[in-house]
Design a protein around this motif. Sequence first.
Motif, PDB file in Angstrom:
ATOM      1  N   ARG A  47      -0.094   7.795   8.927  1.00  0.00           N
ATOM      2  CA  ARG A  47      -0.802   6.685   8.289  1.00  0.00           C
ATOM      3  C   ARG A  47      -2.041   7.212   7.570  1.00  0.00           C
ATOM      4  O   ARG A  47      -2.455   8.363   7.757  1.00  0.00           O
ATOM      5  N   ARG A 104       3.331   5.064   7.027  1.00  0.00           N
ATOM      6  CA  ARG A 104       2.312   4.015   6.833  1.00  0.00           C
ATOM      7  C   ARG A 104       1.209   4.532   5.909  1.00  0.00           C
ATOM      8  O   ARG A 104       0.028   4.221   6.084  1.00  0.00           O
ATOM      9  N   ASN A 159      -1.252   4.574   2.996  1.00  0.00           N
ATOM     10  CA  ASN A 159      -1.848   3.406   2.340  1.00  0.00           C
ATOM     11  C   ASN A 159      -2.862   3.842   1.285  1.00  0.00           C
ATOM     12  O   ASN A 159      -3.006   5.023   0.963  1.00  0.00           O
ATOM     13  N   ASN A 196       6.192   2.642   2.036  1.00  0.00           N
ATOM     14  CA  ASN A 196       4.880   2.869   2.630  1.00  0.00           C
ATOM     15  C   ASN A 196       3.979   1.695   2.269  1.00  0.00           C
ATOM     16  O   ASN A 196       4.473   0.596   1.952  1.00  0.00           O
TER      17      ASN A 196
END
Length: 968
Positions: free
Chosen positions: A333, A355, A357, A378
């Motif tokens: 992430r 994940r 971002n 994603n």
Amino acid sequence: MLFYLAKMMIGRIHLSLLVALVHGLVIAAALTHTDDFVSLEALRNTWMDVPPNWSGADPCGHSWSGISCSGNRVVSITLASFNLSGQLSSDIARLSELQTLDLSYNKGMTGPLPAAIGNLKKLSSLILVGCGFSGPIPPSIGSLQQLVYLSLNSNNFIGEIPSSIGNLSNLYWLDLADNKLSGTIPVSNGSTPGLDMLLQTKHFHFGRNQLSGEIPTQLFSSSMTLIHLLLENNQLSGSIPSTLGLVQTLEAVRLDRNSLSGPVPQNLNNLTSIQELFLANNQLSGPLPNLTGMNSLNYVDMSNNSFDATNVPPWFSSLQSLTSLIMENTHIRGQLPVSMFSPFQLQTVSLKNNRINGTLNIGSIYSSQLKVIDLQNNLVDAFTQRAGYSVQIILVDNPICTEGGTENYCTFLYQSNSSYSTPAENCTPLPCDADKLSSPTCKCAYPYTGTLSFRAPSFSNFGNSSVFASLEKKLMDTFRSRSLPVDSVSLNNPTKDIDSYLVLNLQVFPSGQDYFNYTGISGVGFMLSNQTFKPPHGFGPFYFIGNNYPYFAGLTSASHKSSRTGVFIGAAVCGIVLLLLLLLAGLYALCQRKRAETATKKSDPFASWDPNAKSGGVPQLKGTKSFSFGELKRCTDNFSDMNDVGSGGYGKVYRGILSNGQVVAIKRAQQGSSQGGLEFKTEIELLSRVHHKNVVSLVGFCFDHGEQMLVYEFIANGTLKDSLSGRSGIRLDWVRRLRIALGAAKGLQYLHDLANPPIIHRDIKSNNILLDERLNAKVADFGLSKLMGDPEKGHVTTQVKGTMGYLDPEYYMTQQLTDKSDVYSFGVLLLELLTSRSPIERGKYIVMEVKEAMDKSKDLYNLQEILDPIVASSTAPKSVEKFVDLALMCVQELGVNRPSMSEVVKGIENVMELAGLNPNVESVSTSSSYGGTSKGSEHPYSNESLFASTVAYSPTSVVEENDRVQRD
């Protein structure tokens, strides 16, 4: 009369010359050691299609092809790609001075290895790559104390790895990959040896087997000099032992596609020499491994594991040698730093299904080699674009795209860049006749061909011409250093298979003439089989699978003349013995003539083929065995009714047992069937090219006594159609259906991506998917198949053929056949697995039924009434829904919107993981585990199995033929 001829010859030949010649003949006659000759004579009588100069009683003196001697003792047998067939008998043990035995690439070499092979105490190289050997590996191999190379990969060996191999203290290369070996990895225990004792061995290649259990902690130590540890695609479980971190010589580690669990050892980053690290597709957990300091690392893939959620690790940016970072579905992430795209060798970044971002920014100083950044699925919500960037960005299923983005990175998927083919060397390629090809130096010749597979390449950009040019140069340098008759080499069609191997088609062109002789093939094949060739940096460990070479030149008439002259002179000197020698020579010549006629007939079984008939030109085969009518008559008990296991429009299928004990299915055409001739030709031509565990194997054929017969491996449980309809009595649960779908998809993917040239099946349906004794799927019936045409066009324009209900509507409308036509048919097959219904049933088309009934807002998409109750009651309903999604992607109206078969394979693997299954572990259950109520099917081959009806379509026939199908 003969006596007076001899007397005249004696009078005309100078006495001193006679004495010298006789002396030479006596020495020659005694040149080869008796035990060696007896052994080779036994092998010659056991094997079929031995070289034509394997005659006489002096293999060393007469230089039998593939036989090398020191003095009068045989020290080397190198017969790679000699088209041999038969078994390796225990007579080989008589060759007590033998140092090298290489029988690679002779797929007709079958049966077990004899235990007597352990008596070859001086053997240093045992190389049997790409043959058909089976049974367990004999423990007596552990007696070969001088063994340096042991290559038994790409056969059908079963059972456990013999622990006695641990006694081979001189072993450098141990390759047992791509077999069916099972059990645990043996380690020493008191008086029992094990592989942990192989401290000088550099290569452990055990991938693509069925090894199980834990990787023993004892296997590794700091005393080992291992550089390649390849255990991919097995059934290994448990944790990765921390002792792996002690072997600091390691350069390539592949543990992917197993069932390994637990955390990755923290000391893994002690392995600072590692260049390729594959841990993908396991069940590894705990923190993401810290690879800081592994500065030699080029390629890392840890995808599809169960690591703890973690922020983007700093080592993503610190490893400056990286070419490929593959970390799909690893719970990463956060926002990607700009610095991670700067390593100057970086080519591919794939972080799908994580994940990630924030904003994607690759900066202005990214690697000039960077080709792909794949961040599908994603949480990226912005992308900082820069003018002129050439990197392929994929942001499908990210907020930046799902909120209405229409940019390129939101609309297209990854396009392969594997388009390399060796260019001509400043010349114009020639049009060539027959099977000749134009070489890179623009000369027409018969090349030696095969497939180079690199098990751990350090790069992912397969479109880089300079990389492959360096490989070609290294190949040519090696050929020349060995003084081999090679003019040039050509590489083409680089692809990445499902195990991330780099696969290349290789063509080696002869020098000085347009074909190789036996000596040339022996040298070229041996150079590639015994690892004399060392690929350039970055390609990693490789293996080569050569094709049979059918273009050998015969022996010259001069050599025969010289042999006859020697016989006459010897007879003249021997006086009265002349009569006996001549009589024996006459009988021998007569036998040789008959043998030659038989060999000629075997090498050209189609001498009576009529190229003007509807069946087309003479079939062009790749080393497929030709059976006589008598052989097949014997193995079927004169085609008795007891062995009749099915019939159809083409003819009948009989069960037979060959002389080597192999059970086969023999498809016998009806006499005078013109359409059968065309299918016969198509099927043997195509199946002789393909070898894959999910494609039915063609054992051979018969074109003799006016018969057309195809000999297949015997598939015990008939067709998928039989099981779905209940005729076979086998009950298919959801798990088994998923495994069948995956197997069939892998077989079809092989035809599309790895066959050379690619093959479009054109008749994918449940009647053409066969199930073996373990219910593994095999694609069958290639009677309508087509070779892929011009790859730039991507299609073949042809009359529309196929089976009603499975036919691609785009193909029907345009008459342009592509591999996506097979994908459509496969999508219908997936719906058939879901519903157990025929594609067209009571006037309803299953594709339309599913589309009309679907409601994604409801459980199982509101398809409970259509789904087979076994499927509808699955304990993993999400996997059923994803399977429906995949099937409907395959049956999109336009081919361009359908996935490729490689994407279908990955899709099914994802579905299996949703269902809690490991897609890399084959079922260990047999069909008896899935028994149901039998419907009385007498034989595994029903009336529809190998002969299911197909139809040729014309614009007016679709409605008329809706309920009536006929053979074209």
